[in-house]
Write a protein that holds these residues in place. Structure first.
Motif, PDB file in Angstrom:
ATOM      1  N   LEU A   1     -13.057  15.612  -1.741  1.00  0.00           N
ATOM      2  CA  LEU A   1     -13.127  15.931  -0.420  1.00  0.00           C
ATOM      3  C   LEU A   1     -12.885  17.415  -0.224  1.00  0.00           C
ATOM      4  O   LEU A   1     -11.982  18.009  -1.066  1.00  0.00           O
ATOM      5  CB  LEU A   1     -11.933  15.223   0.536  1.00  0.00           C
ATOM      6  N   VAL A   2     -14.063  17.906   0.419  1.00  0.00           N
ATOM      7  CA  VAL A   2     -13.716  19.641   0.658  1.00  0.00           C
ATOM      8  C   VAL A   2     -13.716  19.459   2.328  1.00  0.00           C
ATOM      9  O   VAL A   2     -14.545  18.788   2.888  1.00  0.00           O
ATOM     10  CB  VAL A   2     -14.658  20.218   0.187  1.00  0.00           C
ATOM     11  N   TRP A   3     -13.173  20.687   2.984  1.00  0.00           N
ATOM     12  CA  TRP A   3     -13.198  20.910   4.313  1.00  0.00           C
ATOM     13  C   TRP A   3     -12.987  22.319   4.842  1.00  0.00           C
ATOM     14  O   TRP A   3     -12.486  23.248   4.080  1.00  0.00           O
ATOM     15  CB  TRP A   3     -12.135  20.192   5.097  1.00  0.00           C
ATOM     16  N   THR A   4     -13.397  22.603   6.020  1.00  0.00           N
ATOM     17  CA  THR A   4     -12.985  23.923   6.547  1.00  0.00           C
ATOM     18  C   THR A   4     -11.608  24.093   6.609  1.00  0.00           C
ATOM     19  O   THR A   4     -11.077  23.245   7.735  1.00  0.00           O
ATOM     20  CB  THR A   4     -13.989  24.273   7.890  1.00  0.00           C
ATOM     21  N   SER A   5     -10.986  24.856   6.202  1.00  0.00           N
ATOM     22  CA  SER A   5      -9.438  24.946   6.472  1.00  0.00           C
ATOM     23  C   SER A   5      -9.022  26.104   7.626  1.00  0.00           C
ATOM     24  O   SER A   5      -7.932  25.973   8.061  1.00  0.00           O
ATOM     25  CB  SER A   5      -8.485  25.326   5.150  1.00  0.00           C
ATOM     26  N   SER A   6      -9.881  26.877   7.935  1.00  0.00           N
ATOM     27  CA  SER A   6      -9.657  27.765   9.099  1.00  0.00           C
ATOM     28  C   SER A   6     -10.689  28.474   9.928  1.00  0.00           C
ATOM     29  O   SER A   6     -11.940  28.405   9.062  1.00  0.00           O
ATOM     30  CB  SER A   6      -8.851  29.197   8.496  1.00  0.00           C
ATOM     31  N   TRP A   7     -10.794  28.436  11.181  1.00  0.00           N
ATOM     32  CA  TRP A   7     -12.038  28.882  11.852  1.00  0.00           C
ATOM     33  C   TRP A   7     -12.461  30.245  11.302  1.00  0.00           C
ATOM     34  O   TRP A   7     -13.703  30.494  11.113  1.00  0.00           O
ATOM     35  CB  TRP A   7     -11.887  29.041  13.195  1.00  0.00           C
ATOM     36  N   LYS A   8     -11.544  31.366  10.993  1.00  0.00           N
ATOM     37  CA  LYS A   8     -11.846  32.762  10.407  1.00  0.00           C
ATOM     38  C   LYS A   8     -10.589  33.107   9.652  1.00  0.00           C
ATOM     39  O   LYS A   8      -9.412  32.432   9.845  1.00  0.00           O
ATOM     40  CB  LYS A   8     -11.808  33.574  11.602  1.00  0.00           C
ATOM     41  N   GLY A   9     -10.756  33.800   8.836  1.00  0.00           N
ATOM     42  CA  GLY A   9      -9.786  34.488   8.140  1.00  0.00           C
ATOM     43  C   GLY A   9      -9.681  33.958   6.739  1.00  0.00           C
ATOM     44  O   GLY A   9      -9.095  34.537   5.574  1.00  0.00           O
TER      45      GLY A   9
END
Length: 303
Positions: free
Chosen positions: A80-88
């Motif tokens: 599983l992979v995912w977006t961990s922050s909107w920015k930064g």
């Protein structure tokens, strides 16, 4: 004739009940701080919510889980992979599981560490590529002033990047995967047969913001011949599943706040089947994967 009709119905029901596979659809709910959720289905058209959180995010600056994407390796392990922050963040979250219930320690994969001006790492999509026996992970990132742009802000001018791995310990150097001469996000690779891949992507430019396809001979590119859009404006987050000889492309119609779907055999002509699919309210961008009925049964048995 009536007996024949009843017999055919019974055969159809028996056939359905004997299917050894089901479908799961990874998901998250806004504001994305709870973690991994899932939908499940036996036909890929009608979905139900597991109504539980399977993995709470602990990586990244914002410690959220957006756009969870999953692939199963040849040994049966789910990745599983995912977006961990909107920015930064200069990377994305990662964890693995044998059963989708018990998960490994979460890791942060610093995929864009060599590009320190990167604004974001969005919607990583993972695929196990049988042809090369490796996992391919693509994502959208914005590096200001790197590419020509339209009316988008410099911090919203995205291109697709890629890395590959066989063991999730060592990764190939991240590189540019797709530059279609416009801002692109939310891309997913669809293998069809040997040397035949489709890339379903979002044109994120103003005023388009709709979904298109491109074609390539390998999972790692190049992809070309970007099509005209096959969805209306304000659509994103495509997820693709093969059902028999057809493909269903689910997507988020975020202006109308509905989840919709197109059906195709060749990725050239598309049929709107939104009225015959059902997706629970609150579901957001994920990927669809076939699993064994045993895996689904175990998920459903969890409190």
């Amino acid at each position: 004739m009536k007996r024949i009709g009843i017999f055919l119905i019974l055969i159809a029901l028996l056939s359905s009940s004997c299917k050894k596979e089901a479908y799961i659809f990874t998901s998250f709910h806004e504001p994305a701080n709870e973690g991994l959720r899932m939908l499940y289905s036996e036909d890929a058209y009608h979905w139900k919510d597991l109504n539980k959180v399977l993995l709470a995010p602990t990586t990244g600056k914002q410690k959220v889980m957006r756009d969870p994407s999953i692939a199963q390796g040849p040994d049966g392990t789910f990745h599983l992979v995912w977006t961990s922050s909107w920015k930064g963040d200069l990377g994305f979250g990662y964890a693995s599981s044998k059963d989708l219930i018990h998960w490994s320690e979460q890791q942060f994969i610093p995929a864009m560490a060599n590009e320190t001006s990167t604004v974001n790492v969005w919607a990583p999509e993972i695929l196990y590529d049988k042809a090369t026996k490796q996992f391919v992970i693509i994502w959208a990132s914005c590096i200001p002033k790197r590419f020509e742009k339209g009316i988008e802000d410099e911090e919203n001018n995205h291109r697709m990047y890629v890395t590959t791995t066989k063991d999730f310990k060592t990764f190939s150097p991240s590189r540019l995967f797709l530059d279609p001469n416009f801002s692109v996000i939310d891309a997913v690779i669809v293998p069809r047969k040997k040397d035949d891949y489709v890339l379903v992507l979002k044109d994120n430019t103003r005023p388009n913001r709709n979904i298109k396809v491109a074609f390539g001979k390998s999972a790692t590119g190049e992809f070309s011949n970007v099509s005209e859009p096959f969805t209306k404006k304000f659509t994103e987050g495509p997820s693709v599943v093969r059902v028999g000889e057809e493909y269903l492309i689910y997507f988020d119609s975020y202006q109308s706040k509905t989840y919709e779907a197109m059906r195709t055999k060749d990725f050239k002509t598309f049929e709107d089947v939104s009225k015959i699919v059902s997706v629970p309210q609150g579901h957001k961008h994920g990927t669809i994967l076939k699993v064994s009925k045993k895996v689904l049964k175990n998920l459903l048995s969890q409190p």
